[in-house]
Motif scaffolding. Sequence first.
Motif, short mmCIF file in Angstrom:
data_model
loop_
_atom_site.label_atom_id
_atom_site.label_comp_id
_atom_site.label_asym_id
_atom_site.label_seq_id
_atom_site.Cartn_x
_atom_site.Cartn_y
_atom_site.Cartn_z
N TRP A 282 0.81 -1.07 0.27
CA TRP A 282 0.16 -0.78 0.05
C TRP A 282 1.17 1.21 -0.20
N TYR A 283 2.20 1.02 0.46
CA TYR A 283 3.40 2.26 0.60
C TYR A 283 3.67 2.27 -0.88
N ASN A 284 3.26 1.75 -1.89
CA ASN A 284 3.73 1.89 -2.95
C ASN A 284 2.66 1.79 -4.55
N ILE A 285 1.81 1.92 -3.14
CA ILE A 285 0.78 2.06 -4.60
C ILE A 285 0.98 2.98 -5.86
N ALA A 286 1.29 3.75 -5.38
CA ALA A 286 1.79 4.91 -6.27
C ALA A 286 2.34 4.68 -7.31
N LEU A 287 3.16 3.52 -7.34
CA LEU A 287 3.92 2.99 -8.83
C LEU A 287 2.85 2.27 -9.52
N ILE A 288 2.05 1.46 -9.27
CA ILE A 288 0.90 1.06 -10.52
C ILE A 288 -0.64 1.99 -10.34
N PHE A 289 -0.28 3.36 -9.49
CA PHE A 289 -1.65 4.09 -10.12
C PHE A 289 -1.42 5.63 -9.26
N PRO A 290 -0.36 5.91 -10.12
CA PRO A 290 -0.04 7.72 -9.79
C PRO A 290 -0.91 8.43 -9.50
N ARG A 291 -2.26 8.42 -10.12
CA ARG A 291 -3.22 9.06 -9.65
C ARG A 291 -4.59 8.23 -10.21
N ILE A 292 -5.42 9.23 -8.85
CA ILE A 292 -6.26 7.97 -8.16
C ILE A 292 -7.81 9.19 -8.27
N GLY A 293 -8.91 8.59 -8.60
CA GLY A 293 -10.06 10.02 -8.46
C GLY A 293 -10.76 9.26 -9.91
N ILE A 294 -11.86 9.84 -10.00
CA ILE A 294 -12.97 10.18 -10.54
C ILE A 294 -13.34 9.90 -11.84
N GLY A 295 -13.34 10.17 -12.55
CA GLY A 295 -13.28 11.22 -14.30
C GLY A 295 -12.23 12.20 -14.05
N ALA A 296 -13.04 13.55 -13.89
CA ALA A 296 -11.94 15.49 -13.27
C ALA A 296 -11.14 15.08 -12.61
N PHE A 297 -11.96 14.43 -11.24
CA PHE A 297 -11.50 14.48 -9.84
C PHE A 297 -10.95 13.96 -9.71
N SER A 298 -9.43 13.77 -9.57
CA SER A 298 -8.93 13.03 -9.45
C SER A 298 -7.12 13.91 -8.79
N ALA A 299 -6.53 13.13 -8.57
CA ALA A 299 -5.61 13.36 -7.63
C ALA A 299 -4.02 12.80 -7.65
N THR B 37 -0.02 11.88 -2.86
CA THR B 37 -0.63 13.09 -1.22
C THR B 37 -1.65 12.56 -0.61
N ILE B 38 -2.81 11.43 -1.64
CA ILE B 38 -3.81 11.46 -0.88
C ILE B 38 -3.54 9.65 0.11
N ILE B 39 -1.96 9.21 -0.23
CA ILE B 39 -2.07 7.66 0.38
C ILE B 39 -0.20 8.53 0.92
N THR B 40 -0.37 9.17 2.03
CA THR B 40 0.56 8.95 3.78
C THR B 40 1.37 7.99 2.97
N THR B 41 1.68 7.97 4.12
CA THR B 41 2.56 6.83 5.21
C THR B 41 1.63 6.49 6.27
N PHE B 42 0.80 7.58 7.05
CA PHE B 42 -0.54 7.55 7.75
C PHE B 42 -1.32 6.29 7.28
N ALA B 43 -2.00 7.18 5.98
CA ALA B 43 -3.01 6.73 5.18
C ALA B 43 -2.77 4.76 4.94
N ALA B 44 -1.79 4.85 4.72
CA ALA B 44 -0.87 3.57 3.96
C ALA B 44 -1.34 2.46 4.92
N ALA B 45 -0.65 2.26 6.36
CA ALA B 45 -0.30 1.54 7.21
C ALA B 45 -2.35 1.62 7.45
N ILE B 46 -3.07 3.10 8.10
CA ILE B 46 -4.46 2.45 8.25
C ILE B 46 -5.21 1.71 6.59
N LEU B 47 -4.89 2.09 5.29
CA LEU B 47 -5.38 0.61 4.75
C LEU B 47 -4.76 -0.96 5.26
#
Lengths: 255, 309
Positions: free
Chosen positions: B117-134, B138-148
């Motif tokens: 999960w910490y390295n999820i950006a390697l396969i999904f550099p951007r996440i979101g739906i349609g025009a709303f993506s980021a 910036t979304i999957i911080t280390t804290f978020a990766a740990a919680i996930l």
Amino acid sequence: MGDKPLLEARDVSKSFGHLKVLRGLNLTVREGETVCIIGPSGGGKSTFLRCVNFLEKIDSGALLFRDQLVGYSERGNKLREWNEQEAAAYRVKVGMVFQHFNLYPHMTARENVAIGPRVVKGEPQNKALDRAHALLEKVGLADKADSYPIQLSGGQQQRVAIARALAMEPEIMLFDEATSALDPELVGEVLQVMQDLATEGMTMLVVTHEIGFAREVGDTLIFMDEGVVAEKGEPREMIACPQFDRTKAFLSSVL
Amino acid sequence: MTLSADRSRLKYVRTRRWGSWIAAAVVILIGACLLWAVATNPNIKWSQMDGYIFDSAILRGLVVTLELTVLSMAIGMALGIVLALMKLSPNNVLKTTSGIYIWVFRGTPVLVQLIFWYNIALIFPRIGIGAFSADTNTIITTFAAAILALGLNEGAYMAEIVRAGILSVSRGQMDAALATGLTRRQAMRYIIIPQSLRVIVPPTGNQAIGMLKTTSLASVIAAQDLLTVTENIYAKTFFVVELLVVASLWYLVGTSIASIGQYFIEKKFGAGSSSSDVKLADFVREHVFSSSRAQSALEHLKRESEIRG
């Protein structure tokens, strides 16, 4: 006892996989009548009771409650199976007492009785609990109102279960071998409560092994074997001189 | 041999358990040696611990650890309930999906999942739906990766606990509830779920206490939890053992308090069962000192079935 049939089974059949449990069963229960069903185990007695309150669905034939089909309602020219709400509304009218009591172990006796009226009929908590107390008094357990099922004897638990069924003010009571799981000395107190109910005019369908109860309290006795009504009659006559060999053999084995 | 004439003067002498006395003496001796070796060890600067135990960085790390525990358990429990209901559903698609999820998440190490999960950006550099993506990072911080990672992993374990709890309620309870005119949903809410909690709550408490310790794995992705900050400090000061002792003390405080909380929660859900008579001291002893989480869950199920049987 009125003449109006409250419950009618017409040619009811039911199978579990390849096992045919009911094979064209016919019987009628009139208003205020106490019908006792006896017969060997595996004869379909319990299955029939479960079909009557729609815990099981019949395969063919018809079950009628006050001339209305049980389990299905006519819409257009089709018979559609009841949804959850329709089934629940029907079951309110049909009280059921189980062989193993099935009291809710996490609730006191009083809460066991009050939960149905509270959840299903939306009775206020206080009123439901008061009524529960009155019903427990009726079955002789007012002093056990705040006990949990684990603290009660089998006979007391079964009387709470009867009070729980009565709390919904049913039009018929089904007893599925209500005393079979009890120690012998506890059978009497439960049968007494059942007899009182019959005397008050409650319509009852009683699956039992208590031949004495069937003779004293029953208006009609039914011997059920291999999924059909094998013999039917006035209890005293039928117990004294059964017509069919199977009935004779069964009665002589239990008496 | 003759017996003494007045036997009433004789005293009964119990067999002495010499074996266990000797064993106890050996244990005390070894324990004392170890304590001595540690306490008088010139390489451990005990005086340094005072300064670090209430150090603000350590306390911030402790807060992050507690946050990770609570949030991961919350995700785990919510997910566990959904997965358990799916697995109990008559629908084969739902059942199989839940089965595969549990198989994958319980069958792979949580440490591997954490790094994934910490390295999820390697396969999904951007996440979101349609025009709303980021940007994923910036979304999957280390804290978020740990919680996930911790939450999704916990979901698989909680699913089995919840499923076992629901299955532990006898079929007759549903029959009785339906027969009094409750709908299936009402029966679940008022009759089945409250009873299954009695089986679900104890192992869930064990999972939560286990989670408090498992969060330390998040230090491999530097999630700023208690162990991460501990490592950061000793990387600079080289008081490795002293700081590990400080961290351990905080973990012990956490697990001990959680055990006491668990005792009162279990007592609340035990109404109408005989398991509500356990003494607090016995409970804490059993839970703080017992080894594995699975072990105590099994023990509990065994006890429960004895009560029922």
